[in-house]
Design a protein around this motif. Structure first.
Motif, PDB file in Angstrom:
ATOM      1  N   GLU A 170       0.837  -1.203   0.000  1.00  0.00           N
ATOM      2  CA  GLU A 170       0.000   0.000   0.000  1.00  0.00           C
ATOM      3  C   GLU A 170       0.871   1.252   0.000  1.00  0.00           C
ATOM      4  OE1 GLU A 170      -2.115   3.327   1.692  1.00  0.00           O
ATOM      5  OE2 GLU A 170      -0.619   2.176   2.782  1.00  0.00           O
ATOM      6  N   GLU A 171       1.923   1.258   0.821  1.00  0.00           N
ATOM      7  CA  GLU A 171       2.824   2.413   0.872  1.00  0.00           C
ATOM      8  C   GLU A 171       3.558   2.587  -0.455  1.00  0.00           C
ATOM      9  OE1 GLU A 171       3.839   2.222   5.649  1.00  0.00           O
ATOM     10  OE2 GLU A 171       4.905   0.912   4.269  1.00  0.00           O
ATOM     11  N   LEU A 172       4.044   1.481  -1.010  1.00  0.00           N
ATOM     12  CA  LEU A 172       4.739   1.533  -2.295  1.00  0.00           C
ATOM     13  C   LEU A 172       3.839   2.102  -3.376  1.00  0.00           C
ATOM     14  CD1 LEU A 172       6.947   0.841  -4.382  1.00  0.00           C
ATOM     15  CD2 LEU A 172       5.997  -1.489  -4.442  1.00  0.00           C
ATOM     16  N   PHE A 173       2.633   1.568  -3.491  1.00  0.00           N
ATOM     17  CA  PHE A 173       1.732   2.019  -4.552  1.00  0.00           C
ATOM     18  C   PHE A 173       1.330   3.478  -4.375  1.00  0.00           C
ATOM     19  CE2 PHE A 173       1.488  -2.343  -5.835  1.00  0.00           C
ATOM     20  CZ  PHE A 173       1.169  -2.279  -7.182  1.00  0.00           C
ATOM     21  N   GLU A 174       1.077   3.899  -3.149  1.00  0.00           N
ATOM     22  CA  GLU A 174       0.693   5.296  -2.931  1.00  0.00           C
ATOM     23  C   GLU A 174       1.830   6.246  -3.299  1.00  0.00           C
ATOM     24  OE1 GLU A 174      -0.917   8.269   0.586  1.00  0.00           O
ATOM     25  OE2 GLU A 174      -1.187   6.110   0.815  1.00  0.00           O
ATOM     26  N   THR A 175       3.038   5.911  -2.870  1.00  0.00           N
ATOM     27  CA  THR A 175       4.192   6.774  -3.166  1.00  0.00           C
ATOM     28  C   THR A 175       4.499   6.783  -4.661  1.00  0.00           C
ATOM     29  OG1 THR A 175       5.096   6.275  -0.983  1.00  0.00           O
ATOM     30  CG2 THR A 175       6.610   7.167  -2.597  1.00  0.00           C
ATOM     31  N   TRP A 176       4.456   5.616  -5.280  1.00  0.00           N
ATOM     32  CA  TRP A 176       4.706   5.513  -6.717  1.00  0.00           C
ATOM     33  C   TRP A 176       3.639   6.262  -7.502  1.00  0.00           C
ATOM     34  CZ3 TRP A 176       3.631   0.388  -9.665  1.00  0.00           C
ATOM     35  CH2 TRP A 176       4.017   0.503 -11.005  1.00  0.00           C
ATOM     36  N   THR A 177       2.391   6.130  -7.115  1.00  0.00           N
ATOM     37  CA  THR A 177       1.299   6.852  -7.786  1.00  0.00           C
ATOM     38  C   THR A 177       1.516   8.350  -7.690  1.00  0.00           C
ATOM     39  OG1 THR A 177      -0.261   5.050  -7.384  1.00  0.00           O
ATOM     40  CG2 THR A 177      -1.200   7.228  -7.840  1.00  0.00           C
ATOM     41  N   GLY A 178       1.947   8.829  -6.519  1.00  0.00           N
ATOM     42  CA  GLY A 178       2.236  10.257  -6.356  1.00  0.00           C
ATOM     43  C   GLY A 178       3.296  10.734  -7.343  1.00  0.00           C
ATOM     44  N   ALA A 179       4.315   9.900  -7.564  1.00  0.00           N
ATOM     45  CA  ALA A 179       5.357  10.266  -8.533  1.00  0.00           C
ATOM     46  C   ALA A 179       4.797  10.284  -9.950  1.00  0.00           C
ATOM     47  CB  ALA A 179       6.530   9.284  -8.437  1.00  0.00           C
ATOM     48  N   VAL A 180       4.009   9.267 -10.296  1.00  0.00           N
ATOM     49  CA  VAL A 180       3.422   9.193 -11.643  1.00  0.00           C
ATOM     50  C   VAL A 180       2.529  10.393 -11.910  1.00  0.00           C
ATOM     51  CG1 VAL A 180       1.850   7.864 -13.122  1.00  0.00           C
ATOM     52  CG2 VAL A 180       3.624   6.681 -11.796  1.00  0.00           C
ATOM     53  N   LEU A 181       1.792  10.838 -10.895  1.00  0.00           N
ATOM     54  CA  LEU A 181       0.885  11.976 -11.049  1.00  0.00           C
ATOM     55  C   LEU A 181       1.592  13.326 -10.938  1.00  0.00           C
ATOM     56  CD1 LEU A 181      -2.174  10.673  -8.983  1.00  0.00           C
ATOM     57  CD2 LEU A 181      -1.909  10.737 -11.487  1.00  0.00           C
ATOM     58  N   GLY A 182       2.901  13.310 -10.733  1.00  0.00           N
ATOM     59  CA  GLY A 182       3.664  14.555 -10.648  1.00  0.00           C
ATOM     60  C   GLY A 182       3.533  15.270  -9.320  1.00  0.00           C
ATOM     61  N   MET A 183       3.077  14.577  -8.303  1.00  0.00           N
ATOM     62  CA  MET A 183       2.906  15.196  -6.984  1.00  0.00           C
ATOM     63  C   MET A 183       4.228  15.287  -6.234  1.00  0.00           C
ATOM     64  SD  MET A 183      -0.786  13.707  -6.005  1.00  0.00           S
ATOM     65  CE  MET A 183      -1.736  15.192  -5.729  1.00  0.00           C
TER      66      MET A 183
END
Length: 178
Positions: free
Chosen positions: A111-124
């Motif tokens: 869950e932590e990996l996916f949330e952090t990775w998603t933030g990077a993909v979305l440019g956050m």
């Protein structure tokens, strides 16, 4: 100094995984970086923190009140932050980190990996997200993710933002290359 957040298991006892966590902690300290972790002193989470300190590194543990006793809080941390909620914990870990390494782990790690990775993909954020997988633990997940890319659910660029390696040395280098 780079603050590296390590996501990993808090319940396994496999010596191979505990040794990997300790190797990561030592490498973080030897490179002059700081560890940000989930604030527990058991399993891989405890091993990475103890090894960081043993090698002279600074550790920051972030743990929600509800897990202080369950995960046995890392009271030896240089800085132990107790939050009210899990969401606050994750936000503080994200805020305090300059880079992220995911080791083998369970639902919380994923869950932590996916949330952090998603933030990077979305440019956050533009912080490196590294998957350290020397034992092929994540091979089934990576196969599934490649299938998502082939189906158009994950872009090639998004998939490439998850930096993957089997080497602890390379994982630290990837964290340094912002």
């Amino acid at each position: 100094m780079t603050a590296i957040c390590v996501y990993c298991a808090s319940g396994v006892s496999d010596p191979r995984h505990l040794d990997l966590a300790a190797e990561v902690g030592s490498a973080i300290a030897r490179a002059g970086h700081q560890l940000v972790s989930g604030g527990g002193n058991v399993s891989m989470m405890g091993a990475v923190a103890r090894a960081t300190r043993a090698a002279g590194g600074h550790t920051v543990g972030v743990i929600p009140k509800a897990l202080v006793h369950r995960e046995v809080a890392d009271t030896d941390a240089d800085e132990l932050v107790v939050t009210d909620t899990m969401r606050e914990r994750k936000q503080l870990m994200d805020d305090r980190a300059d880079a992220f390494i995911a080791l083998p782990g369970g639902l919380g790690t994923l869950e932590e990996l996916f949330e952090t990775w998603t933030g990077a993909v979305l440019g956050m954020h533009q912080k490196p997200v590294v998957l350290l997988d020397p034992f092929g633990f994540y091979t089934p997940l990576l196969t599934w993710l490649e299938g998502l890319r082939e189906s158009g659910f994950v872009s090639a660029q998004g998939l490439s933002m998850l930096r993957r390696t089997e080497s602890v040395t390379d994982a630290i280098s990837l964290c340094e290359s912002r």
